[in-house]
Design a protein around this motif. Sequence first.
Motif, PDB file in Angstrom:
ATOM      1  N   MET A 228       0.830  -1.213   0.000  1.00  0.00           N
ATOM      2  CA  MET A 228       0.000   0.000   0.000  1.00  0.00           C
ATOM      3  C   MET A 228       0.860   1.257   0.000  1.00  0.00           C
ATOM      4  O   MET A 228       0.506   2.270  -0.600  1.00  0.00           O
ATOM      5  CB  MET A 228      -0.941   0.005   1.216  1.00  0.00           C
ATOM      6  CG  MET A 228      -2.110  -0.957   1.061  1.00  0.00           C
ATOM      7  SD  MET A 228      -2.986  -1.208   2.593  1.00  0.00           S
ATOM      8  CE  MET A 228      -3.709   0.368   2.865  1.00  0.00           C
ATOM      9  N   GLU A 229       2.000   1.191   0.698  1.00  0.00           N
ATOM     10  CA  GLU A 229       2.875   2.374   0.780  1.00  0.00           C
ATOM     11  C   GLU A 229       3.881   2.449  -0.370  1.00  0.00           C
ATOM     12  O   GLU A 229       4.729   3.332  -0.394  1.00  0.00           O
ATOM     13  CB  GLU A 229       3.594   2.385   2.137  1.00  0.00           C
ATOM     14  CG  GLU A 229       2.620   2.622   3.279  1.00  0.00           C
ATOM     15  CD  GLU A 229       3.303   2.935   4.596  1.00  0.00           C
ATOM     16  OE1 GLU A 229       4.549   3.018   4.632  1.00  0.00           O
ATOM     17  OE2 GLU A 229       2.580   3.084   5.599  1.00  0.00           O
ATOM     18  N   GLY A 230       3.806   1.482  -1.263  1.00  0.00           N
ATOM     19  CA  GLY A 230       4.701   1.499  -2.428  1.00  0.00           C
ATOM     20  C   GLY A 230       6.146   1.169  -2.099  1.00  0.00           C
ATOM     21  O   GLY A 230       7.066   1.571  -2.813  1.00  0.00           O
ATOM     22  N   ILE A 231       6.349   0.423  -1.003  1.00  0.00           N
ATOM     23  CA  ILE A 231       7.713   0.031  -0.618  1.00  0.00           C
ATOM     24  C   ILE A 231       8.143  -1.139  -1.520  1.00  0.00           C
ATOM     25  O   ILE A 231       7.415  -2.126  -1.641  1.00  0.00           O
ATOM     26  CB  ILE A 231       7.758  -0.448   0.856  1.00  0.00           C
ATOM     27  CG1 ILE A 231       7.162   0.590   1.805  1.00  0.00           C
ATOM     28  CG2 ILE A 231       9.162  -0.867   1.262  1.00  0.00           C
ATOM     29  CD1 ILE A 231       7.983   1.800   2.052  1.00  0.00           C
ATOM     30  N   GLU A 232       9.309  -1.031  -2.113  1.00  0.00           N
ATOM     31  CA  GLU A 232       9.779  -2.113  -2.972  1.00  0.00           C
ATOM     32  C   GLU A 232      11.280  -2.315  -2.815  1.00  0.00           C
ATOM     33  O   GLU A 232      12.040  -1.354  -2.901  1.00  0.00           O
ATOM     34  CB  GLU A 232       9.435  -1.815  -4.436  1.00  0.00           C
ATOM     35  CG  GLU A 232       9.560  -3.043  -5.292  1.00  0.00           C
ATOM     36  CD  GLU A 232       8.862  -2.893  -6.641  1.00  0.00           C
ATOM     37  OE1 GLU A 232       8.822  -3.872  -7.378  1.00  0.00           O
ATOM     38  OE2 GLU A 232       8.391  -1.794  -6.954  1.00  0.00           O
ATOM     39  N   TRP A 233      11.672  -3.552  -2.578  1.00  0.00           N
ATOM     40  CA  TRP A 233      13.082  -3.893  -2.374  1.00  0.00           C
ATOM     41  C   TRP A 233      13.670  -4.466  -3.654  1.00  0.00           C
ATOM     42  O   TRP A 233      13.069  -5.363  -4.257  1.00  0.00           O
ATOM     43  CB  TRP A 233      13.179  -4.933  -1.256  1.00  0.00           C
ATOM     44  CG  TRP A 233      14.580  -5.368  -0.952  1.00  0.00           C
ATOM     45  CD1 TRP A 233      15.187  -6.522  -1.360  1.00  0.00           C
ATOM     46  CD2 TRP A 233      15.557  -4.678  -0.161  1.00  0.00           C
ATOM     47  NE1 TRP A 233      16.469  -6.585  -0.886  1.00  0.00           N
ATOM     48  CE2 TRP A 233      16.721  -5.463  -0.147  1.00  0.00           C
ATOM     49  CE3 TRP A 233      15.547  -3.467   0.525  1.00  0.00           C
ATOM     50  CZ2 TRP A 233      17.861  -5.086   0.538  1.00  0.00           C
ATOM     51  CZ3 TRP A 233      16.703  -3.084   1.204  1.00  0.00           C
ATOM     52  CH2 TRP A 233      17.843  -3.886   1.216  1.00  0.00           C
ATOM     53  N   GLN A 234      14.820  -3.953  -4.047  1.00  0.00           N
ATOM     54  CA  GLN A 234      15.509  -4.507  -5.207  1.00  0.00           C
ATOM     55  C   GLN A 234      16.517  -5.541  -4.728  1.00  0.00           C
ATOM     56  O   GLN A 234      17.469  -5.191  -4.036  1.00  0.00           O
ATOM     57  CB  GLN A 234      16.231  -3.389  -5.983  1.00  0.00           C
ATOM     58  CG  GLN A 234      15.297  -2.410  -6.674  1.00  0.00           C
ATOM     59  CD  GLN A 234      14.322  -3.084  -7.631  1.00  0.00           C
ATOM     60  OE1 GLN A 234      14.697  -3.972  -8.402  1.00  0.00           O
ATOM     61  NE2 GLN A 234      13.060  -2.700  -7.573  1.00  0.00           N
ATOM     62  N   THR A 235      16.297  -6.797  -5.078  1.00  0.00           N
ATOM     63  CA  THR A 235      17.241  -7.844  -4.697  1.00  0.00           C
ATOM     64  C   THR A 235      18.470  -7.766  -5.610  1.00  0.00           C
ATOM     65  O   THR A 235      18.382  -7.231  -6.720  1.00  0.00           O
ATOM     66  CB  THR A 235      16.590  -9.242  -4.825  1.00  0.00           C
ATOM     67  OG1 THR A 235      16.058  -9.363  -6.141  1.00  0.00           O
ATOM     68  CG2 THR A 235      15.472  -9.424  -3.823  1.00  0.00           C
ATOM     69  N   ALA A 236      19.579  -8.334  -5.150  1.00  0.00           N
ATOM     70  CA  ALA A 236      20.803  -8.282  -5.959  1.00  0.00           C
ATOM     71  C   ALA A 236      20.682  -9.171  -7.194  1.00  0.00           C
ATOM     72  O   ALA A 236      21.244  -8.855  -8.245  1.00  0.00           O
ATOM     73  CB  ALA A 236      21.997  -8.714  -5.110  1.00  0.00           C
ATOM     74  N   ILE A 237      19.973 -10.287  -7.045  1.00  0.00           N
ATOM     75  CA  ILE A 237      19.741 -11.177  -8.199  1.00  0.00           C
ATOM     76  C   ILE A 237      18.240 -11.485  -8.247  1.00  0.00           C
ATOM     77  O   ILE A 237      17.550 -11.330  -7.225  1.00  0.00           O
ATOM     78  CB  ILE A 237      20.571 -12.484  -8.098  1.00  0.00           C
ATOM     79  CG1 ILE A 237      20.208 -13.262  -6.824  1.00  0.00           C
ATOM     80  CG2 ILE A 237      22.065 -12.190  -8.136  1.00  0.00           C
ATOM     81  CD1 ILE A 237      20.760 -14.672  -6.792  1.00  0.00           C
TER      82      ILE A 237
END
Lengths: 226, 66
Positions: free
Chosen positions: A203-212
């Motif tokens: 809902m808060e638009g939090i997004e984690w970019q993983t290394a792979i």
Amino acid sequence: MMTYESASEAQILKAYWRPGAPLENTVFAITDPWGRIIMGGGRSPKWVFRDSAEMARTMDEIARHYKGESGLPDGLPSVDTVRLAIDVAACDKRPLAVVVGKNSEERQQLTRNLASIAWSDQFIGKLVYSAGTSFDLKNVRGATTTNGYVFIAPNLFGTEGTALMQLPANASISDLQRAAQLAITKYRPQVLSHHDHVRLGHMEGIEWQTAIPVTDPHSPPRRRFP
Amino acid sequence: MKSKLSFLLLLLSLICWTFKQAAQAETDGIGWIPTWKQAQEEAAKKHKPILLVAAAPQCAGVPGVW
């Protein structure tokens, strides 16, 4: 180990998981001291053992085959990057201690000092650790030190932090002990259910970019809540 | 009346003990070594087997949760 956060570690995890199969989010294994597999192919101890008593018995049995020198580890149990360490600290609901210095030489002695308290009975498993430069602290509110130690409270999603305590490079071991204890006492993590955490994150638009890339075929899709 | 009071005291002690145990369990920790390189070096040096647990520090792209 953190799945999908290192390409080289992913290769190791794939070998312990199921050779040839895509890597999944969690992996559990027991290996000998040189990394040769004793038990593997599971995602967690729950897949392998009936209960904690059976797990403890099996671990005792395996350990009996190795002489196992006594003594605590020497090194600081340091997460590779400060960015990842803030996330891990949020996952573990632990404060984070970061050694800060311009270069590896500057950080080396400070890391040794922090390691000496990290494995003590008082602090074992109660903090997450990392090392970096002041630039790595850009997401940490109130962090101003360029050479020393910063104790950090991660936010709910582990994307930012707040400096709880800062110490200069010449801090003594007892200064470090006091600061670590204060960080543990001051840090009050927000705890949500797994479902609510993920839902709020979307809902808060939090997004984690993983290394792979994430390869778990059972992993829930991203952004289920537009 | 006296036996009811004893029972209540016993119950209260049990509740306190349960909360204390729960609080202690929450604060106790395991000293994980977060990287394979460091874990393997340490294991080889101390001649101890390795308990390996890996998990993704995000779920469905949301960080802060295993």
